[in-house]
Scaffold this motif. Sequence first.
Motif, short mmCIF file in Angstrom:
data_model
loop_
_atom_site.label_atom_id
_atom_site.label_comp_id
_atom_site.label_asym_id
_atom_site.label_seq_id
_atom_site.Cartn_x
_atom_site.Cartn_y
_atom_site.Cartn_z
N LEU A 42 0.83 -1.21 0.00
CA LEU A 42 0.00 0.00 0.00
C LEU A 42 0.86 1.26 0.00
O LEU A 42 0.56 2.22 -0.71
CB LEU A 42 -0.96 -0.01 1.18
CG LEU A 42 -2.16 -0.94 1.03
CD1 LEU A 42 -2.86 -1.16 2.37
CD2 LEU A 42 -3.13 -0.40 -0.01
N VAL A 43 1.92 1.26 0.78
CA VAL A 43 2.82 2.42 0.79
C VAL A 43 3.45 2.60 -0.59
O VAL A 43 3.52 3.72 -1.11
CB VAL A 43 3.90 2.29 1.89
CG1 VAL A 43 5.01 3.33 1.72
CG2 VAL A 43 3.27 2.41 3.27
N GLY A 44 3.89 1.52 -1.19
CA GLY A 44 4.45 1.60 -2.54
C GLY A 44 3.47 2.21 -3.51
O GLY A 44 3.82 3.08 -4.32
N TYR A 45 2.22 1.78 -3.45
CA TYR A 45 1.19 2.33 -4.33
C TYR A 45 0.94 3.80 -4.04
O TYR A 45 0.86 4.62 -4.95
CB TYR A 45 -0.11 1.53 -4.21
CG TYR A 45 -1.22 2.18 -4.97
CD1 TYR A 45 -1.23 2.17 -6.36
CD2 TYR A 45 -2.25 2.86 -4.32
CE1 TYR A 45 -2.23 2.79 -7.08
CE2 TYR A 45 -3.25 3.48 -5.03
CZ TYR A 45 -3.25 3.45 -6.41
OH TYR A 45 -4.22 4.09 -7.11
N LEU A 46 0.79 4.15 -2.77
CA LEU A 46 0.48 5.53 -2.41
C LEU A 46 1.59 6.49 -2.80
O LEU A 46 1.34 7.61 -3.23
CB LEU A 46 0.17 5.63 -0.92
CG LEU A 46 -1.13 4.99 -0.48
CD1 LEU A 46 -1.21 4.91 1.03
CD2 LEU A 46 -2.33 5.72 -1.06
N LEU A 47 2.84 6.06 -2.66
CA LEU A 47 3.96 6.93 -3.01
C LEU A 47 4.16 7.06 -4.51
O LEU A 47 4.49 8.13 -5.02
CB LEU A 47 5.24 6.43 -2.35
CG LEU A 47 5.33 6.59 -0.84
CD1 LEU A 47 6.61 5.96 -0.31
CD2 LEU A 47 5.25 8.05 -0.45
N SER A 48 3.97 5.97 -5.23
CA SER A 48 4.30 5.97 -6.65
C SER A 48 3.10 6.13 -7.58
O SER A 48 3.25 6.60 -8.71
CB SER A 48 5.01 4.67 -7.01
OG SER A 48 4.08 3.59 -6.97
N GLY A 49 1.94 5.69 -7.13
CA GLY A 49 0.77 5.67 -8.00
C GLY A 49 0.78 4.49 -8.96
O GLY A 49 -0.10 4.36 -9.81
N ASP A 50 1.75 3.61 -8.83
CA ASP A 50 1.89 2.45 -9.71
C ASP A 50 0.96 1.34 -9.22
O ASP A 50 1.19 0.76 -8.15
CB ASP A 50 3.34 1.98 -9.71
CG ASP A 50 3.59 0.83 -10.67
OD1 ASP A 50 2.62 0.25 -11.21
OD2 ASP A 50 4.77 0.50 -10.87
N PRO A 51 -0.09 1.01 -9.97
CA PRO A 51 -1.06 0.01 -9.51
C PRO A 51 -0.51 -1.41 -9.45
O PRO A 51 -1.14 -2.28 -8.85
CB PRO A 51 -2.19 0.11 -10.53
CG PRO A 51 -1.58 0.71 -11.74
CD PRO A 51 -0.46 1.59 -11.25
N LYS A 66 -10.17 3.11 -8.47
CA LYS A 66 -11.40 3.91 -8.53
C LYS A 66 -11.32 5.15 -7.65
O LYS A 66 -12.12 6.05 -7.79
CB LYS A 66 -12.61 3.07 -8.14
CG LYS A 66 -12.97 2.03 -9.18
CD LYS A 66 -14.19 1.26 -8.79
CE LYS A 66 -14.52 0.25 -9.88
NZ LYS A 66 -15.73 -0.49 -9.55
N LEU A 67 -10.38 5.15 -6.71
CA LEU A 67 -10.22 6.27 -5.79
C LEU A 67 -8.93 7.01 -6.07
O LEU A 67 -7.94 6.41 -6.49
CB LEU A 67 -10.22 5.78 -4.34
CG LEU A 67 -11.49 5.10 -3.85
CD1 LEU A 67 -11.27 4.54 -2.46
CD2 LEU A 67 -12.65 6.06 -3.85
N GLU A 68 -8.94 8.29 -5.80
CA GLU A 68 -7.70 9.07 -5.88
C GLU A 68 -6.84 8.73 -4.66
O GLU A 68 -7.36 8.41 -3.59
CB GLU A 68 -8.02 10.57 -5.89
CG GLU A 68 -8.83 11.02 -7.10
CD GLU A 68 -8.05 10.89 -8.40
OE1 GLU A 68 -6.83 11.08 -8.39
OE2 GLU A 68 -8.69 10.59 -9.42
N ARG A 69 -5.55 8.84 -4.83
CA ARG A 69 -4.64 8.53 -3.72
C ARG A 69 -4.87 9.46 -2.54
O ARG A 69 -4.73 9.03 -1.39
CB ARG A 69 -3.19 8.56 -4.18
CG ARG A 69 -2.86 7.38 -5.07
CD ARG A 69 -1.42 7.34 -5.49
NE ARG A 69 -1.15 8.47 -6.37
CZ ARG A 69 0.05 8.97 -6.60
NH1 ARG A 69 1.11 8.45 -6.02
NH2 ARG A 69 0.21 9.99 -7.41
#
Length: 84
Positions: A42-51, A66-69
């Motif tokens: 989750l941290v990786g996704y939140l920091l990078s935006g990479d799904p 479906k949601l913005e970070r």
Amino acid sequence: MPNISEDTMMFRVDNEENNAAMVINAVYQSLITKGYNPINQLVGYLLSGDPTYITSYNNARGLIRKLERDELLEELVRAYLKDK
């Protein structure tokens, strides 16, 4: 010299029904089920935006996209500070 305001900016989020908590929980469960460390992913996704940090199992990747970070971060901060 740039004009820098001393005032605090207000950040407001609409008070519409927020399903960020549901999405975070569903993604968390999918990551656990597939054997991933959900915090790291989750941290990786939140920091990078990479799904690709989020598994596609149970459509977790589709749900989180479906949601913005910033909506996800708001929910995480709200939940963390709830009992403070």
